[in-house]
Design a protein around this motif. Structure first.
Motif, short mmCIF file in Angstrom:
data_model
loop_
_atom_site.label_atom_id
_atom_site.label_comp_id
_atom_site.label_asym_id
_atom_site.label_seq_id
_atom_site.Cartn_x
_atom_site.Cartn_y
_atom_site.Cartn_z
N GLY A 239 3.70 4.31 -10.89
CA GLY A 239 5.21 4.46 -10.77
C GLY A 239 5.95 3.56 -10.40
N LYS A 240 4.72 1.91 -9.67
CA LYS A 240 5.72 1.00 -9.10
C LYS A 240 6.63 0.34 -9.52
CE LYS A 240 2.78 -2.65 -8.70
NZ LYS A 240 3.96 -2.94 -10.03
N SER A 241 6.24 -0.12 -11.21
CA SER A 241 7.53 -1.02 -11.44
C SER A 241 8.53 0.13 -12.15
CB SER A 241 6.56 -1.56 -12.76
OG SER A 241 5.97 -2.47 -12.91
N THR A 242 8.77 0.97 -12.28
CA THR A 242 9.91 2.21 -12.91
C THR A 242 10.68 3.10 -11.77
OG1 THR A 242 8.46 3.88 -14.29
CG2 THR A 242 10.26 4.79 -13.86
N THR A 243 9.89 3.10 -9.85
CA THR A 243 10.61 2.30 -8.85
C THR A 243 10.78 1.75 -8.93
OG1 THR A 243 9.25 4.41 -8.43
CG2 THR A 243 10.09 3.01 -6.63
N THR A 244 10.29 0.56 -8.73
CA THR A 244 10.91 -0.93 -8.24
C THR A 244 12.44 -0.84 -9.61
OG1 THR A 244 8.95 -2.18 -8.43
CG2 THR A 244 11.10 -3.59 -8.60
N LEU B 151 0.55 10.48 4.55
CA LEU B 151 0.58 8.58 4.53
C LEU B 151 1.78 8.01 5.86
CD1 LEU B 151 -1.36 6.61 3.73
CD2 LEU B 151 1.12 5.97 1.91
N ALA B 152 2.51 8.97 5.17
CA ALA B 152 3.91 7.85 6.54
C ALA B 152 3.72 8.80 8.10
CB ALA B 152 4.94 8.81 5.75
N LYS B 153 2.65 9.70 8.27
CA LYS B 153 2.99 9.95 9.56
C LYS B 153 1.78 8.99 10.09
CE LYS B 153 1.95 13.88 12.30
NZ LYS B 153 2.22 15.64 12.78
N GLU B 154 0.59 8.77 9.48
CA GLU B 154 -0.26 7.81 9.74
C GLU B 154 0.44 6.86 10.55
OE1 GLU B 154 -4.76 6.61 8.56
OE2 GLU B 154 -3.14 8.44 7.15
N TYR B 155 0.99 6.35 9.80
CA TYR B 155 1.16 4.77 10.03
C TYR B 155 2.85 4.43 10.61
CZ TYR B 155 -2.86 3.41 6.97
OH TYR B 155 -3.97 3.07 7.09
N ASN B 156 3.05 5.86 10.90
CA ASN B 156 4.95 6.17 11.82
C ASN B 156 6.22 4.78 11.01
OD1 ASN B 156 6.61 6.60 13.47
ND2 ASN B 156 5.85 5.09 14.75
N VAL B 157 5.87 5.52 9.98
CA VAL B 157 6.79 5.02 8.85
C VAL B 157 7.36 6.45 7.88
CG1 VAL B 157 5.95 3.14 8.10
CG2 VAL B 157 5.24 4.88 6.79
N ASN B 158 8.57 5.71 7.62
CA ASN B 158 9.81 7.08 6.44
C ASN B 158 8.81 7.40 5.45
OD1 ASN B 158 11.12 7.24 9.32
ND2 ASN B 158 12.37 5.71 8.55
N VAL B 159 9.02 8.27 5.27
CA VAL B 159 9.18 8.82 3.06
C VAL B 159 10.54 8.85 3.34
CG1 VAL B 159 8.98 10.59 2.32
CG2 VAL B 159 6.90 10.53 3.60
N LEU B 160 10.71 7.32 1.89
CA LEU B 160 12.40 7.09 1.67
C LEU B 160 12.49 8.28 0.69
CD1 LEU B 160 11.08 3.28 1.20
CD2 LEU B 160 13.06 4.31 3.38
N GLY B 161 11.89 8.85 0.09
CA GLY B 161 11.80 10.14 -1.01
C GLY B 161 10.75 10.04 -1.76
N GLN B 162 10.66 11.86 -2.58
CA GLN B 162 10.31 11.84 -3.13
C GLN B 162 10.93 12.69 -4.31
OE1 GLN B 162 9.30 15.56 -0.16
NE2 GLN B 162 7.34 15.11 -0.35
N LEU B 163 10.01 11.46 -6.14
CA LEU B 163 10.02 12.12 -7.43
C LEU B 163 9.93 12.39 -7.90
CD1 LEU B 163 10.94 8.16 -6.97
CD2 LEU B 163 12.78 9.90 -8.40
N PRO B 164 10.01 13.91 -9.14
CA PRO B 164 9.34 14.38 -9.52
C PRO B 164 8.77 13.90 -10.78
CG PRO B 164 11.50 14.93 -9.70
CD PRO B 164 11.42 13.85 -8.91
N LEU B 165 7.75 14.32 -11.25
CA LEU B 165 6.71 14.20 -12.31
C LEU B 165 8.14 13.93 -13.90
CD1 LEU B 165 3.79 12.52 -13.99
CD2 LEU B 165 3.68 15.03 -14.10
N SER B 166 7.88 13.20 -14.53
CA SER B 166 9.29 13.50 -14.77
C SER B 166 9.39 12.98 -16.13
CB SER B 166 10.90 13.34 -14.30
OG SER B 166 12.04 12.56 -15.35
N LEU B 167 9.57 13.78 -17.67
CA LEU B 167 8.88 13.19 -18.71
C LEU B 167 10.85 12.32 -19.09
CD1 LEU B 167 8.14 12.80 -21.57
CD2 LEU B 167 9.46 15.07 -21.99
N ALA B 168 11.68 12.58 -18.40
CA ALA B 168 13.12 11.93 -18.52
C ALA B 168 13.06 10.19 -18.04
CB ALA B 168 14.49 12.47 -18.02
N ILE B 169 12.84 9.85 -16.64
CA ILE B 169 12.37 9.32 -15.75
C ILE B 169 11.70 8.20 -17.23
CG2 ILE B 169 11.84 7.93 -13.96
CD1 ILE B 169 12.21 10.15 -12.48
N ARG B 170 10.13 8.61 -17.89
CA ARG B 170 9.48 7.53 -18.34
C ARG B 170 10.39 7.33 -19.76
NH1 ARG B 170 7.34 7.25 -23.70
NH2 ARG B 170 7.43 9.97 -23.69
#
Length: 360
Positions: free
Chosen positions: A104-109, A286-305
């Motif tokens: 979902g990289k392009s959708t996120t972008t 993953l974020a904790k391992e590399y000392n970066v932030n989780v900017l957000g979490q998105l659901p698996l959503s039919l509407a987004i797609r």
């Protein structure tokens, strides 16, 4: 009634939800017996948070006077890797990447860019997936859309929803495969990046192809990138590839500004039950391992797609939805993280690796 000094001290101590730090000396206060006129100038856009910040100020100051808040922003150009010359018309370039496809990289972008524009920034998108460009369709451009050309040299990027867009999709037909080898692909990327007449952008989001190949290395060597965002799902195989993406950006001295965990949970459309079908807390670990932030979490959503496929991304088609609110929050956190970026590794020149052989 609080004195001006007391007001200033209380305001400076307020916590910015987007950075997790106190605001500091970014306030201007003018008051009389009836009204307080407060100006907050941030290093990133946050227009959608005006009401929330007003409520935060009122709760903190406990002052009976009427409150007028002016929420302003001033986006500065941040440091980039090496001594690469800046891109004309662009203050900050942000690469949105993933280790593998299908996360979902392009959708996120596209939704992140639109959310940043709604916050008040001037935004552009460069579709760097030369083989499989998708931003033209996601942004709702008609088939056959072509950029205008200035001086027989510069592309004028088409605009949709207030965002400037440039994509290989505008230079080919949807049925034409781009059957090119690496040098031709990287050459095309640099051409559409540097020969596009970007108009005074605060942020240019680059929708990267998956992986860590030619285009990623070209980006590191020749494009002044201020930071990157990693998109992943909680699935173990996606996290494995996302690690490679983070390691690549670390090696080329491009800061990773945070992780976006896509398809975090599935929400049943009938009963509303949440189920982590791809795993749980993978992005956080993953974020904790590399000392970066989780900017957000998105659901698996039919509407987004569905909305992305229809050329009406959810940030503009359903701005009051929970998903759109998450994208707005991610955009603000991303802007705040970039504005506060102080990476001692920035400014170092990327050196291409050497390969040696021995009999050992």
């Amino acid at each position: 009634m609080l004195s001006d000094a007391q007001l200033q001290a209380k305001l400076e101590a307020l916590i910015d939800d987007n950075s997790g730090q106190s605001y500091g000396a970014v306030w201007q206060v003018i008051g009389d017996e009836k009204r307080l006129h407060v100006t907050l100038t941030l290093g990133y856009p946050a227009q959608q948070q005006q009401t929330a910040i007003e409520a935060q100020i009122r709760e903190t100051l406990t002052d009976d006077r009427d409150l007028l808040l002016d929420l302003e922003h001033k986006v500065e150009s941040q440091a980039t890797q090496g001594s690469i010359e800046g891109l004309k018309g662009v203050k900050n370039i942000i690469a949105v990447a993933s280790g593998k496809g299908g996360v979902g990289k392009s959708t996120t972008t596209v939704n992140l860019a639109l959310a940043m524009a709604k916050e008040g920034a001037r935004v552009g998108i460069l579709d760097a997936d030369i083989y499989g460009p998708s931003q033209g369709m996601m942004m709702g451009f008609a088939d056959g859309t072509r950029p205008q050309v200035r001086e027989d040299k510069y592309f004028m990027p088409p605009t949709a929803h207030g965002v400037q867009v440039m994509s290989m999709a505008f230079l080919t037909t949807k049925d034409t495969p781009v059957a090119w080898r690496g040098p031709m692909v990287t050459g095309a990327l640099m051409q559409i990046l540097t020969q596009t007449d970007w108009n005074d952008l605060d942020y240019l989001f680059i929708d990267m192809p998956p992986g860590t190949g030619d285009i990623q290395l070209t980006l590191a060597q020749k494009v002044p990138v201020a930071g990157s965002v990693i998109v992943t799902t909680p699935q173990d195989i996606a996290l494995l590839d996302a690690r490679r993406g983070i390691e690549m950006f670390n090696k080329v001295k491009i800061p990773v500004l945070g992780v976006v965990e896509n398809m975090s949970t599935h929400i049943c459309s009938n009963c509303g039950h949440h189920e982590a079908i791809f795993g749980d807390q993978g992005g956080a670990s993953l974020a904790k391992e590399y000392n970066v932030n989780v900017l957000g979490q998105l659901p698996l959503s039919l509407a987004i797609r569905e909305q992305s496929d229809a050329g009406q991304p959810i940030v503009v088609s359903a701005p009051e939805s929970d998903a759109a609110g998450i994208y707005q929050s991610i955009a603000r956190k991303l802007g705040a993280t970039l504005a506060g970026q102080q990476d001692p590794q920035q400014g170092k020149q990327f050196v291409m690796p050497t390969i040696g052989m021995s009999d050992d």
